[in-house]
Design a protein around this motif. Structure first.
Motif, mmCIF file in Angstrom:
data_model
loop_
_atom_site.group_PDB
_atom_site.id
_atom_site.type_symbol
_atom_site.label_atom_id
_atom_site.label_comp_id
_atom_site.label_asym_id
_atom_site.label_seq_id
_atom_site.Cartn_x
_atom_site.Cartn_y
_atom_site.Cartn_z
ATOM 1 N N VAL A 142 -9.354 -1.137 13.327
ATOM 2 C CA VAL A 142 -8.088 -0.889 12.199
ATOM 3 C C VAL A 142 -8.023 -1.275 10.975
ATOM 4 O O VAL A 142 -8.770 -2.599 11.169
ATOM 5 N N GLU A 143 -8.501 -1.046 9.950
ATOM 6 C CA GLU A 143 -8.622 -1.399 8.047
ATOM 7 C C GLU A 143 -7.449 -0.918 7.422
ATOM 8 O O GLU A 143 -6.981 0.188 7.900
ATOM 9 N N GLY A 144 -6.752 -2.360 7.143
ATOM 10 C CA GLY A 144 -5.752 -1.547 6.282
ATOM 11 C C GLY A 144 -4.395 -2.133 6.732
ATOM 12 O O GLY A 144 -4.601 -2.962 7.741
ATOM 13 N N PRO A 145 -2.921 -1.711 6.267
ATOM 14 C CA PRO A 145 -3.014 -0.533 5.685
ATOM 15 C C PRO A 145 -3.408 -0.475 4.498
ATOM 16 O O PRO A 145 -2.714 -2.014 3.351
ATOM 17 N N TYR A 146 -3.246 0.879 3.219
ATOM 18 C CA TYR A 146 -3.776 0.032 1.804
ATOM 19 C C TYR A 146 -2.549 1.220 1.897
ATOM 20 O O TYR A 146 -2.733 2.608 2.064
ATOM 21 N N GLY A 147 -1.827 0.589 0.001
ATOM 22 C CA GLY A 147 -0.264 2.180 -0.161
ATOM 23 C C GLY A 147 -0.260 1.405 -1.311
ATOM 24 O O GLY A 147 -0.590 0.755 -2.534
ATOM 25 N N PRO A 148 1.212 1.789 -2.051
ATOM 26 C CA PRO A 148 1.369 1.713 -3.331
ATOM 27 C C PRO A 148 2.226 0.678 -3.188
ATOM 28 O O PRO A 148 2.972 0.091 -1.917
ATOM 29 N N ALA A 149 1.959 -0.309 -4.223
ATOM 30 C CA ALA A 149 2.738 -1.668 -4.162
ATOM 31 C C ALA A 149 4.888 -1.482 -4.469
ATOM 32 O O ALA A 149 5.137 -2.861 -3.490
ATOM 33 N N THR A 150 5.134 -0.606 -4.145
ATOM 34 C CA THR A 150 6.357 -0.450 -4.565
ATOM 35 C C THR A 150 6.895 1.196 -3.175
ATOM 36 O O THR A 150 5.756 1.916 -3.606
ATOM 37 N N LEU A 151 8.418 1.126 -3.318
ATOM 38 C CA LEU A 151 8.720 2.375 -2.614
ATOM 39 C C LEU A 151 8.621 3.104 -3.097
ATOM 40 O O LEU A 151 10.017 3.508 -4.295
ATOM 41 N N GLU A 152 8.367 4.686 -3.915
ATOM 42 C CA GLU A 152 8.268 5.692 -5.617
ATOM 43 C C GLU A 152 8.980 6.353 -5.669
ATOM 44 O O GLU A 152 10.169 6.351 -6.360
ATOM 45 N N PHE A 153 10.083 6.116 -4.354
ATOM 46 C CA PHE A 153 11.134 6.971 -4.008
ATOM 47 C C PHE A 153 12.393 6.719 -4.365
ATOM 48 O O PHE A 153 13.527 7.033 -4.316
ATOM 49 N N LEU A 154 12.255 5.315 -4.412
ATOM 50 C CA LEU A 154 13.152 4.428 -5.080
ATOM 51 C C LEU A 154 14.157 5.109 -6.319
ATOM 52 O O LEU A 154 15.234 4.520 -6.330
ATOM 53 N N ARG A 155 13.167 5.390 -7.138
ATOM 54 C CA ARG A 155 13.539 5.310 -8.051
ATOM 55 C C ARG A 155 14.571 6.589 -8.785
ATOM 56 O O ARG A 155 15.020 6.828 -10.069
#
Length: 703
Positions: free
Chosen positions: A410-423
């Motif tokens: 397994v490599e990662g995880p890679y993702g956004p730095a923040t939770l986009e739906f919080l806004r």
């Protein structure tokens, strides 16, 4: 203090990026050429020689940007959670689609702005160089060219500089661990499209560069003589031809028609980038190579770190087999591993292929599951079918003990730095087929029951061809329908290729024959570790800085010992050294620096495996999710199922506008391109016609 440090880091990032962009703008001018020649003459007498000047001016700004960027992102993590929605929403309009056409795809405002500025830069570079060339006609040795022939040859040569500009940015969007694009809030799978655009533009300009040069050679009947030349000094023509042919092979095999049908061909030919870059160095020379070196430098470090961090194997704890030939795999993880929704992991199963890594969206939430993470795979193509056969045989074979557990890397995880739906105050989540996978991770986070996660309305639109695919909602729907969660949930399912039945959605889910298999651990068969995830960003910054210093030290040593750089009495010896030898010293210095940082990273990872990472428990099993019943529903939850039609997004958005009463709505879509275009167009029309703002976000599920 924290705010001050973030402000200083942001200011440094702006200054460094501005300086690097200004350098590219000034480079074609005569003023820069004269100033640079004088600076090179002074630098030639130093220990590092002109190589040190080229690296410091052309390459190091991007490395510094990456170093400061990693520190900035790590410090920003704690501050991001407290950011208000109003502050986050100020630039959200830039992500909304401005152009929605089948020929161009979906383009947001920020993408149009970025592409326009890059095209203007290319036009400026080309015009400035050509204007300077046309003012002074200099005959090439052994060539007697007419004025138009000379000008055409110069035009072809300047197309090579546009190729160089595209190559300078080509590898930056596909960085995973060293991803500088995270500073712009872009995920890996989103930025891949920019890599595709840059690669296509690069091959286009490189083809014009090569075709124009061959045309002039053909007019002078010099093709056979010139094309095989390996010059001692200057451009090496054979290397350029190899570079162009390799680039064309990589580009052709990456076309969607080939990539989707013959992924193995695309995957293996893409590794010819090593040949492409090495011969580009021999063709363009080390001075031009330093212009494109930053992306290559960060990509090489990124690749090495990913290889080191993915070496320990883990295993599959259990698998859920769906009737639609989709499989949900449950994998173990370290409890300290936290990731955001829509994150991606890369998976390799050695028993299927020793080299192929495939990206999958995580469907679980680290807020809910401390010890496991899950991915859903649509078993299509050779790799997916092999996995399905492996899991199915392990589930049904009486000698399954010999097949289990299945080791994977397994490599990662890679993702956004923040939770986009919080806004956002409300959410519309749209998925088509297997595109439900990243949506499930958002639903898992919402279903965690954490009041700080999301307080508003959630509407889910799921379109699929067959009713048996609806069962893919099972892993998280029971948690979402828990009456204890105060979420206004509305689910609309569209089965597009089947006729109306009398079953409700809950009856379809309850009576669907879903084959579920528990794959249990066998302590005597396999020993591994829990995936811990990538190292922190401070470590990334330290690795990048160390590699830069080591590279310059090795390069200075080679130059001092073999080229006698820094000794004025012997400075003429450098002029007698073949260009390819100087290029080889650059490659050797780079390789030695990479080996050193790889050893450092490997030792650190080994210590983590021994001291910090937790070993597997002797036995693990995953409990199944409970069946859905009417008692799960609350009065704020609505479930609908529609047969024989596709969703009308304009009507759905208009209805949602009335229900949400002007709330700030985020639209997340993962599905086929035609569905994405329909949703983007509906967002455009809804935002123009009414007050609520629909902020569009596209989640790619196939790269």
């Amino acid at each position: 203090m924290a705010k001050a440090s973030l402000f200083i880091l942001k200011l440094l990032l702006i200054l460094v990026s501005t300086a690097w962009v200004s350098l590219w703008i000034l480079k074609p001018t005569e003023v820069w050429t004269r100033t640079w020649k004088a600076a090179e003459e002074k630098a030639s007498a130093s220990v590092f020689g002109y190589n040190g000047l080229c690296f410091a001016v052309y390459s190091f700004p991007v490395v510094v940007f990456a170093i400061f960027g990693f520190v900035y992102l790590e410090q920003k993590k704690q501050k991001e959670e407290g950011k208000s929605r109003q502050e986050r929403r100020c630039l959200a309009f830039l992500s909304n689609p401005l152009i929605v056409k089948s020929s161009l795809g979906i383009l947001s405002g920020i993408e149009i702005l970025g592409v326009s500025l890059f095209i203007i830069f290319l036009a400026w570079t080309f015009y400035t160089r050509i204007a300077n060339d046309f003012r002074k006609t200099v005959q090439i040795k052994d060539f007697k060219l007419a004025v138009w022939q000379y000008r055409m040859l110069r035009v072809a040569t300047r197309f090579g500089l546009l190729t160089e500009a595209c190559l300078a940015l080509l590898l930056l969007p596909v960085l995973r661990r060293m991803a500088v694009f995270r500073l712009l809030g872009l995920q890996f799978e989103v930025s891949v499209r920019y890599h595709t655009w840059l690669g296509t533009a690069m091959i286009f300009f490189a083809t014009l560069h090569g075709a124009g040069t061959f045309f002039i050679w053909g007019i002078k009947h010099r093709i056979h003589e010139e094309m095989w030349r390996w010059q001692k000094v200057g451009r090496i023509y054979v290397a350029g031809e190899i570079t162009l042919i390799t680039g064309l092979i990589i580009w052709v095999t990456s076309l969607p028609q080939i990539r989707r049908k013959c992924f193995e061909v695309f995957y293996y030919t893409h590794h010819l980038y090593i040949v492409f870059l090495v011969f580009f160095l021999f063709h363009g020379g080390d001075r031009h190579f330093y212009m494109v070196f930053p992306g290559i430098f960060l990509f090489a470090i990124d690749k090495l770190l990913r290889i080191i961090e993915s070496r320990p194997h883990t295993r599959i704890l259990s698998a859920r087999i769906f009737p639609s030939k989709a499989i949900e795999l449950i994998l173990p993880k370290d409890p300290r591993l936290k990731y955001t929704p829509t994150s991606v992991i890369f998976v390799k199963i050695p028993s299927i292929s020793e080299f192929q890594w495939h990206p999958f969206s995580l469907t679980s939430s680290s807020s809910v599951d401390d010890h496991t993470m899950s991915i859903m795979i649509k078993c299509e193509g050779w790799w997916g079918s092999s996995l399905y056969n492996l899991i199915s045989s392990a589930a049904t074979d009486s000698e399954a003990d010999q097949l289990l557990p299945i080791p994977i890397a397994v490599e990662g995880p890679y993702g956004p730095a923040t939770l986009e739906f919080l806004r956002y105050n409300s959410l519309v989540l749209v998925a088509g087929g297997i595109g439900i996978t990243p949506i499930l991770s958002i639903l898992q986070e919402i279903g965690s029951g954490n009041r700080n996660v999301f307080p508003g309305r959630v509407q889910i639109i799921f379109a699929t061809k067959r009713s048996q695919d609806v069962c893919m909602l099972n892993p998280v729907l029971s948690r979402l329908l828990d009456s204890k969660l105060k979420i206004h949930l509305k689910l609309k399912v569209y089965v597009t290729q089947e006729k109306q039945t009398n079953q409700t959605l809950l009856e379809m889910l309850d009576h669907d024959e879903v084959s579920v298999t528990q794959l249990r651990n066998f302590e005597s068969k396999f020993s591994g570790y829990l995936p811990y995830g990538p190292e922190n960003l401070y470590w990334m910054a330290a690795i990048a800085a160390s590699a830069s210093i080591l590279f310059m030290l090795f390069l200075a040593s080679f130059n001092h010992v073999f080229l006698h750089t820094g000794n004025n009495k012997k400075s003429s010896s450098k002029d007698k050294t073949p260009s390819s030898v100087v290029d080889l010293f650059l490659l050797c210095s780079f390789a030695m620096a990479l080996v050193c940082v790889a050893l450092i990273a490997a030792v650190r990872r080994w210590k983590c495996l021994r001291k910090e990472m937790l070993p597997f428990a002797d036995k693990e099993s995953i409990a199944l999710k409970p069946r859905l019943t009417e008692t799960n529903l609350s009065h704020d939850q609505e479930l609908e199922v529609h047969f024989g039609a596709r969703p009308n997004f304009q009507d759905i958005f208009a209805e949602f506008t009335k229900e949400s009463r002007g709330s700030y709505t985020g639209v997340f879509i993962c599905g086929p391109e035609s569905m994405k275009e329909s949703v983007a167009l509906a967002c455009q029309l809804s935002s123009k016609a009414c007050r609520p703002q629909f902020s569009f976000h596209s989640l790619n599920f196939s790269l």
